[in-house]
Design an enzyme around this catalytic site. Structure first.
Site, PDB file in Angstrom:
ATOM      1  N   ASP A  39       0.834  -1.201   0.000  1.00  0.00           N
ATOM      2  CA  ASP A  39       0.000   0.000   0.000  1.00  0.00           C
ATOM      3  C   ASP A  39       0.869   1.252   0.000  1.00  0.00           C
ATOM      4  O   ASP A  39       1.636   1.477   0.942  1.00  0.00           O
ATOM      5  CB  ASP A  39      -0.909  -0.022   1.242  1.00  0.00           C
ATOM      6  N   ASP A  40       0.772   2.037  -1.044  1.00  0.00           N
ATOM      7  CA  ASP A  40       1.516   3.301  -1.167  1.00  0.00           C
ATOM      8  C   ASP A  40       3.031   3.103  -1.320  1.00  0.00           C
ATOM      9  O   ASP A  40       3.805   4.006  -1.008  1.00  0.00           O
ATOM     10  CB  ASP A  40       1.250   4.244   0.026  1.00  0.00           C
ATOM     11  N   CYS A  79      -6.388   4.147  -3.055  1.00  0.00           N
ATOM     12  CA  CYS A  79      -6.646   2.767  -2.616  1.00  0.00           C
ATOM     13  C   CYS A  79      -7.896   2.103  -3.185  1.00  0.00           C
ATOM     14  O   CYS A  79      -7.806   1.072  -3.851  1.00  0.00           O
ATOM     15  CB  CYS A  79      -6.735   2.724  -1.098  1.00  0.00           C
ATOM     16  N   ARG A  83      -7.996  -1.006  -5.993  1.00  0.00           N
ATOM     17  CA  ARG A  83      -8.297  -2.393  -5.585  1.00  0.00           C
ATOM     18  C   ARG A  83      -9.497  -2.953  -6.357  1.00  0.00           C
ATOM     19  O   ARG A  83      -9.541  -4.143  -6.689  1.00  0.00           O
ATOM     20  CB  ARG A  83      -8.546  -2.436  -4.067  1.00  0.00           C
ATOM     21  N   LYS A 136      -5.684  -5.751   3.790  1.00  0.00           N
ATOM     22  CA  LYS A 136      -6.567  -4.599   3.552  1.00  0.00           C
ATOM     23  C   LYS A 136      -7.493  -4.886   2.378  1.00  0.00           C
ATOM     24  O   LYS A 136      -7.045  -5.156   1.277  1.00  0.00           O
ATOM     25  CB  LYS A 136      -5.686  -3.384   3.253  1.00  0.00           C
ATOM     26  N   HIS A 138     -10.792  -2.831   1.647  1.00  0.00           N
ATOM     27  CA  HIS A 138     -11.119  -1.457   1.199  1.00  0.00           C
ATOM     28  C   HIS A 138     -12.044  -1.409  -0.020  1.00  0.00           C
ATOM     29  O   HIS A 138     -11.958  -0.500  -0.841  1.00  0.00           O
ATOM     30  CB  HIS A 138      -9.841  -0.636   0.934  1.00  0.00           C
ATOM     31  N   SER A 161      -8.180   1.528   5.366  1.00  0.00           N
ATOM     32  CA  SER A 161      -6.816   2.020   5.608  1.00  0.00           C
ATOM     33  C   SER A 161      -6.481   2.042   7.099  1.00  0.00           C
ATOM     34  O   SER A 161      -7.363   2.196   7.942  1.00  0.00           O
ATOM     35  CB  SER A 161      -6.646   3.426   5.029  1.00  0.00           C
ATOM     36  N   HIS A 240       1.522   2.324   4.038  1.00  0.00           N
ATOM     37  CA  HIS A 240       0.616   3.468   4.179  1.00  0.00           C
ATOM     38  C   HIS A 240       0.855   4.094   5.554  1.00  0.00           C
ATOM     39  O   HIS A 240       1.162   3.385   6.514  1.00  0.00           O
ATOM     40  CB  HIS A 240      -0.816   2.913   4.048  1.00  0.00           C
ATOM     41  N   ASP A 292      -0.586  -0.689  -4.704  1.00  0.00           N
ATOM     42  CA  ASP A 292      -1.892  -0.153  -5.138  1.00  0.00           C
ATOM     43  C   ASP A 292      -1.809   1.227  -5.754  1.00  0.00           C
ATOM     44  O   ASP A 292      -2.687   1.628  -6.517  1.00  0.00           O
ATOM     45  CB  ASP A 292      -2.883  -0.151  -3.962  1.00  0.00           C
ATOM     46  N   ASN A 293      -0.805   1.998  -5.382  1.00  0.00           N
ATOM     47  CA  ASN A 293      -0.622   3.341  -5.951  1.00  0.00           C
ATOM     48  C   ASN A 293       0.744   3.848  -5.520  1.00  0.00           C
ATOM     49  O   ASN A 293       1.434   3.213  -4.721  1.00  0.00           O
ATOM     50  CB  ASN A 293      -1.735   4.323  -5.520  1.00  0.00           C
ATOM     51  N   LYS A 313       1.205   9.327  -5.303  1.00  0.00           N
ATOM     52  CA  LYS A 313      -0.170   8.937  -4.979  1.00  0.00           C
ATOM     53  C   LYS A 313      -1.167  10.067  -5.254  1.00  0.00           C
ATOM     54  O   LYS A 313      -0.892  11.224  -4.953  1.00  0.00           O
ATOM     55  CB  LYS A 313      -0.222   8.573  -3.491  1.00  0.00           C
TER      56      LYS A 313
END
Ligand code: MG
Length: 477
Positions: A39-40, A79, A83, A136, A138, A161, A240, A292-293, A313
């Site tokens: 994540d991130d 996010c 996803r 996660k 989300h 998150s 994240h 994810d980003n 992001k």
């Protein structure tokens, strides 16, 4: 004498056949899939993608043994929509999982991934796969949206998150001084739950042990389902913000706490791969690692790095949506640095092709089967375009090496204000991966062609109910 030689030959032949038939029987089994989603994490945050002070030896080894993809994208730069794209093989603009008002789902959201969407898990379940989400989700925390309602046998993790459910009075992200509070936060300040299937089993989640426990849960599931095909979607909550690392990793990296977290994720990947080898499943398991980003840049050293890519992001620059991606499947994937384009939306058709499942024919898919590129039967990829959506608007399009920006905007108070371009900005991404040199005036024909690509793409969309704008006053309790 002759007879005994014949007998010996026969025995040898039978022996050889037996040796041959055991691995063949295993190979005939449908392949397992493990998707590990950070994540991130930015394009530049792994050793194999050029980071000078984060050690990721396990992922680096997989990058050499498998394929390291340098032009691999996500479906959105935040996010929830990212996803949704991975899980459905469709751009989030097609299933209501993208919004200008609310860019992601929150604890008081009442929407989620619609039941009408078909997930990778649902398609693989029909082929006899055991399926699990660890980490996660989300895509909606209400029971009707959780993984168990979308084709997964089990779920264990934080449903959104790791910075949500902050205690009342804890500062938001609006100002830099407020962001500083998140650098030294405690677990109690983020009262996020851990769910097992649909029940809360821990709150606040002990985030110090979250990363290693996610790896443990994945290993546990793999062990329990070693005799049938499985699909594990391991979506880490980290790196994240807020950052938390286990005691064996905290303070261990040269890059600070962010590096500690990434090194812990890498160690977990190493443990999962070791388990696959121990169980003799490595040659029948495709492992995919990506994020994810891009990096959350306003958080200074607590955010990651997009390396040589522009921005991060939340934006539709390359740093927001191009991710460090590794495909690993020893004995099957042809090892190489893969420069053809791919996206997370390609995982659904790719897994379907490898598992012998048909893809849904009653809807528009935005993914392509990448298996010929992975297995070496094709040099040229099936994908020639990438569409960069943000907040229900098409900001940019890539065709081949060319990328046109129709709208540009920085994010989270970093970078440029929103600008709608009468003449789109144009970049040649292979010669200028950092999007530094706008060459629109030199190539008006390319600009015109990309405008046409964008218009034809937009004509394929139909109106849908927006899932991210449904809110209630009650959060998950
Ligand atoms: Mg993210």
């Amino acid at each position: 004498m002759k007879k005994s030689i014949h007998l010996l030959y026969l025995l040898l032949l039978l022996g050889a056949l037996q040796i041959e038939t055991v691995p063949e029987a295993k190979a005939a089994q449908k392949p397992n899939f493990v998707v590990i989603f950070a994540d991130d994490l930015g394009y530049g945050d792994l050793g194999s993608f050029g980071h000078p002070s984060i050690r990721t030896p396990n992922l680096d080894r997989m990058a050499v043994e498998g394929q390291r993809w340098t032009s691999f994208y996500v479906g959105a730069s935040v996010c929830t929509p990212s996803r949704a794209a991975l899980m459905t093989g469709r751009l989030p603009i097609r299933n209501g999982m993208m919004s200008a008002q609310s860019r992601v789902l929150f604890p008081n959201s009442e929407g989620g991934l619609p039941a009408s969407e078909i997930t990778i898990a649902e398609l693989l379940k029909e082929q006899g796969y055991a399926t699990a989400v660890i980490g996660k989700w989300h895509l909606g925390h209400l029971p009707q949206y959780l993984p168990t309602a979308h084709g997964f046998d089990t779920y264990w993790g934080v449903p959104y998150s790791n910075d949500m459910d902050a205690l009342a009075g804890f500062p938001g992200y609006g100002k830099e001084s407020a962001r500083d509070a998140h650098y030294a936060a405690t677990i109690q300040q983020y009262n996020v739950p851990i769910l097992r299937d649909t029940e809360v089993v821990e709150r606040p989640a002990d985030q110090n042990t979250l990363t290693s426990r996610y790896a443990d849960k994945a290993i546990e599931f793999i062990g329990a389902h070693r005799d049938q095909p499985f699909f594990v979607y391991l979506a880490h909550n980290l790196p994240h913000i807020p950052l938390f690392a286990g005691k064996d990793f905290r303070g261990g990296s040269r890059r600070g706490l962010f590096g500690d977290v990434v090194e812990e994720i890498d160690a977990g990947v190493g443990r999962i791969v070791a388990t696959l080898k121990e169980l003799g499943l490595d040659r029948n398991t495709l492992v995919v690692f990506t994020s994810d980003n891009g990096p959350w840049l306003p958080f200074k050293t607590h955010g990651g790095s997009a390396g040589l890519l522009r921005q991060g992001k939340g934006t539709t620059y390359e740093g927001g949506m191009r991710e460090p991606t590794i495909f690993w499947w020893p004995g099957k994937i042809v090892p190489k640095v893969q420069m053809e384009m791919g996206t997370t939306m390609d995982l659904l058709p790719t897994f379907c092709a490898l598992a012998g499942a048909a893809t849904p024919q009653d809807r528009t898919l935005d993914g392509y089967d990448l298996s010929p590129l992975l297995l070496g039967s094709a040099e040229k990829g099936p994908r020639d375009t990438v569409f960069y959506w943000r907040e229900e608007k098409l900001f940019a399009v890539r065709e081949g090496p060319w990328k046109a920006h129709f709208i540009t905007e920085g994010c989270y108070g970093v970078g440029d204000k929103r600008e709608v371009h009468a003449i789109p900005e144009l970049y040649q991404l292979e010669q200028d991966p950092s999007e530094k040199y706008n060459v629109a005036s030199l190539h008006p024909d390319v600009v015109a062609r990309l405008k046409g690509v964008a218009e034809r793409h937009k004509a394929t969309l139909t109106p849908v109910t927006n899932q991210l704008e449904k809110r209630s006053s009650a959060a998950l309790r």
